[in-house]
Design an enzyme around this catalytic site. Structure first.
Site: not given
Ligand code: PEP
Ligand code: MG
Length: 590
Positions: A191, A298, A431, A454-455, A502
Site C-alpha cells: 500500500h 499474485r 524459479e 527473483n526466486d 515476471c
C-alpha cells in the site's frame, strides 16, 4: 562518511533531496485504566467507536477525492469495507459476549488472530495487507480512548525515514508536503507503493535496517527511479542528482506519451508487455501505463487478509473482475504461493521454509484449498482470457498431478453447469534451477513457462535478498542466472512453447539487451515501469542484442555484466544517463 549508499526498491519514480526525519509511530498495544463495562456497554462503545471511525475515513476519502486521487481513495475504501465486514463484526461481538472481553481487548485479539496468519510471511507485500487492517484497528483504539489521531509530523523539507507507514500516516504526510519517504518494509505492490505513487511522493521501500543507518537531520537523497538512497551526499553528487531530478521528470513524461506503442525492436522483434498486479486497486494502472493484460496475478493476499480461507464466491468475484477489465487481453492467474509455515494457524514450523512446503508443494498437499481456488479461477475463465500459472514447481510430476486435478475440477463444473474455458492454458513458474536445467522436459507438460527471476536468482546464488548482510550479492544479471534462463528459453522454444519473465529483471532497463537477446516472448512487470521498458526495447535491435548477449555470456561476474551493459545502453540512449546515474562508491555495495 560522505555519499553513503543504501539500495531499496524504487516505487514512485521521482527524486527528492531533504533532511531526514526518523519517524516511529506509537505502538497500538496500549490499554487504558478505563473500567470495563457490562456486555451491553462494551458492545455500544464498540459500535459508537466504529461509527466514529467510519465517519473519519469517509471524510478522509472526500479529502483525497478533492485532491484528485481516485486510486488512493480505494485504499480508504478497503478500510471502510473492513469496518463493515461481518467476519470482523461477528468476531468482536462473540468475544465481547461469550468471552466477556472489553471492546478494545476484543479488537486487539481479533488483530492478533490475524497476525498468526501473517507471522512468518517473508514477502513484504503480503505483510502490507496486515498493515491495512492494523491501520483501522489503530484508529478504533485511539477513538475508544478519545485520542485525536495526531502524529508528530515531519514538514516540507523532510525525507521521512520509517520502519513502515500506514495509509493514514502517508496521507497525513502528503498533506504536510514531505519531500520523500523511505521505509524499511514494503514491496512494489505494498500500500505504501500504491499510495506514494498516486500522491507523487518520491519513495523507496524494502530498505531493511535503514533507520539505524540514518541520523536525524542527515541530508538524504531519495532516488525513486533507481532505488538509490545517498546519505550525506557531497556537493558534486548533490548537483548531479538535482540535474537528474529535473531531466528525469521530462523523460518520464515523454515515455508516458508513447506507452501504447508496441514493444517492437528496430528490426521487428516484438515482446508482449503485461502487468504484475495483486489488488483490485491496481486495475486502473493496467491501461494507464500501457500494459497488455496481466502477466502475473499474485493471489496470496486473498488468503491472508481474513481469518478464514476465502470461499469460492469471494475468489470468483475477484478473478472475474480482473478478467473483465483485461478482456480481450489475458490474465495469468498464479495459484497460491505460500510458504510451508506461513499459512494458517495449524501449520508446524519448518527449519528451512524457503526449501520447504511452499507453492505447489503446499497446494498439492492441501487439496481442498487448491480445488476451491481452481474452481474460482476456472469459472472466471469463461470469456477465454484466463491462464493458470503454477508456482515453485521443482518436479515434472507436480505438473502432471496439477493437470489431473484441473481436469477433475473441470468435470465437476461441467456437471454443475458452470461455463469455463475448456482449453485453458496452464504454465509453470521457473524459479528453481532444476526446472531450467530440465526445461526441455518441463516444456512438454505445460503450455508456457514464466521465469521468476527473483526466486531463480535467490536459489541459484544462495542469497536471501531480504538479508542485509548478503543482499549485495543478489543480482539477476549474474552470468549463472542468465545461463539458466538461456536453457529455459531453448527448452521451451524447442517444444513450441512461449516463455515470459515476471521477476524484477523484467523492469531492469540495463537487462533489456539480455532479455531481447534471449528471445523471451513476454515481460510482466510493475505497471509504472512499463513506459520506460517499452521505450528502451523500441530503441534496440534483436541483432545487436544477440551480439551483446554473446559478450555477456563470456563475463565472469554480475558486476562485470552490469557495468558492460550499462555502458552499451548509454551509447544508444544518452538521455538515460540521468536515469541510470550512480554514485562514486556504489560498486562497493554490489
Ligand atoms: C519471482 O520469484 O521472480 C516471482 C515473480 O515470484 P514472487 O516474487 O512472487 O516470489
Ligand atoms: Mg517467486
Amino acid at each position: 562518511m560522505k555519499n553513503r549508499i543504501i539500495r531499496g526498491i524504487p516505487v514512485s519514480p521521482s527524486i527528492a533531496i531533504g533532511k531526514a526525519f526518523l519517524y516511529s509511530a506509537e505502538d497500538i498495544s496500549f490499554f487504558s485504566s478505563r473500567r470495563k463495562g457490562n456486555v451491553q456497554e462494551e458492545f455500544s462503545l464498540f459500535e459508537k467507536t466504529r461509527r466514529k471511525s467510519l465517519g473519519q475515513l469517509r471524510a478522509l476519502k472526500s479529502d483525497l477525492k478533492r485532491l484528485g486521487n481516485k486510486e488512493s481513495t480505494k485504499l480508504i475504501d478497503v478500510q471502510i469495507l473492513f469496518l463493515q465486514d461481518p467476519l470482523f463484526l461477528n468476531s468482536v461481538e462473540k468475544r465481547i459476549k461469550n468471552k466477556k472481553e472489553s471492546a478494545e481487548k476484543a479488537i486487539i485479539n481479533f488483530l492478533k488472530s490475524l497476525k498468526i496468519n501473517f507471522k512468518d510471511i517473508e514477502d513484504s507485500y503480503i505483510k502490507e495487507r496486515y498493515l491495512d487492517v492494523k491501520d483501522v484497528v489503530d484508529r478504533l483504539l485511539k477513538n475508544i480512548h478519545n485520542k485525536e489521531i495526531d502524529m508528530e509530523l515531519p514538514g516540507s523539507d523532510n525525507i521521512v525515514v520509517a520502519k513502515t507507514l500506514t495509509s493514514s500516516e502517508i496521507i497525513q504526510m502528503s498533506r504536510n508536503k514531505v519531500r520523500g519517504i523511505i521505509t524499511e518494509r514494503g514491496g512494489r505492490t505494498s500500500h505504501i507503493a500504491i499510495l506514494t505513487e498516486a500522491l507523487n511522493i518520491p519513495t523507496i521501500v524494502g530498505t531493511n535496517g535503514v533507520q539505524e543507518e540514518i541520523e536525524v537531520e542527515d541530508e538524504v537523497i531519495v532516488d525513486g527511479i533507481s532505488g538509490i538512497i545517498v546519505i550525506k551526499p557531497d556537493e558534486d553528487t548533490k548537483r548531479r542528482f538535482e540535474q537528474k531530478e529535473r531531466e528525469a521528470a521530462a523523460i518520464q513524461q515523454e515515455f508516458l506519451k508513447k506507452k501504447d506503442l508496441p514493444a517492437t525492436t528496430i528490426d521487428g522483434y516484438s515482446i508482449d508487455i503485461s502487468a504484475n498486479i495483486e489488488l483490485p486497486i491496481e486495475l486502473s494502472s493496467i491501461k494507464k501505463y500501457g500494459a497488455k493484460g496481466v502477466g502475473l496475478l499474485r493471489t496470496e493476499f486473498l488468503y491472508l487478509t481474513s481469518e478464514e480461507i476465502p470461499d469460492e464466491e469471494k475468489q470468483f468475484r475477484f478473478y472475474s473482475e480482473i478478467a473483465d477489465v483485461c478482456s480481450p487481453d489475458y490474465v495469468i492467474m498464479r495459484t497460491l504461493d505460500l510458504g510451508g509455515d506461513k499459512v494458517f494457524k495449524t501449520k508446524e514450523k519448518e527449519a528451512n521454509p524457503f526449501l520447504g512446503w511452499r507453492g505447489v508443494r503446499f497446494t498439492l498437499g492441501a487439496r481442498e484449498i487448491f480445488r476451491i481456488q481452481l474452481r474460482a479461477m476456472l469459472r472466471a475463465s469463461a470469456k477465454g482470457n484466463v491462464r493458470l500459472l503454477i508456482p515453485m514447481v521443482s518436479q515434472v510430476e507436480e505438473i502432471i498431478e496439477v493437470r489431473k486435478i484441473v481436469e477433475d475440477v473441470k468435470e465437476e463444473l461441467r456437471k454443475e453447469g458452470y461455463p469455463f474455458d475448456e482449453n485453458i492454458e496452464i504454465g509453470a513458474m521457473v524459479e528453481i534451477p532444476s526446472v531450467s536445467l530440465l526445461a526441455d522436459h518441463f516444456s512438454k507438460e505445460v503450455d508456457f513457462l514464466s521465469i521468476g527471476t527473483n526466486d531463480l536468482t535467490q536459489y541459484t546464488l544462495a542469497v536471501d535478498r531480504g538479508n542485509k548482510r548478503v543482499s549485495a550479492l543478489f543480482d539477476h544479471l549474474d552470468p549463472s542466472v542468465i545461463s539458466l534462463m538461456k536453457m529455459t528459453v531453448k527448452g521451451a522454444h524447442h517444444n513450441n512453447k512461449w516463455v515470459g519473465v515476471c521477476g524484477e529483471m523484467a523492469c531492469d532497463l540495463v537487462a533489456m539487451p539480455v532479455l531481447i537477446g534471449l528471445e523471451v516472448d513476454e515481460l510482466s512487470l510493475p505497471p509504472t515501469f512499463i513506459p520506460q521498458v517499452k521505450n528502451v526495447i523500441r530503441g534496440l535491435s534483436l541483432k545487436e542484442s544477440k551480439k551483446l548477449l554473446e559478450k555477456v555470456e563470456k563475463k565472469e561476474s554480475a558486476n562485470n555484466v552490469r557495468g558492460f551493459l550499462k555502458k552499451e545502453l548509454l551509447k544508444r540512449f544518452p538521455s538515460l544517463k540521468n536515469i541510470l546515474v550512480e554514485v562514486e562508491n556504489d560498486r562497493n555495495y554490489r
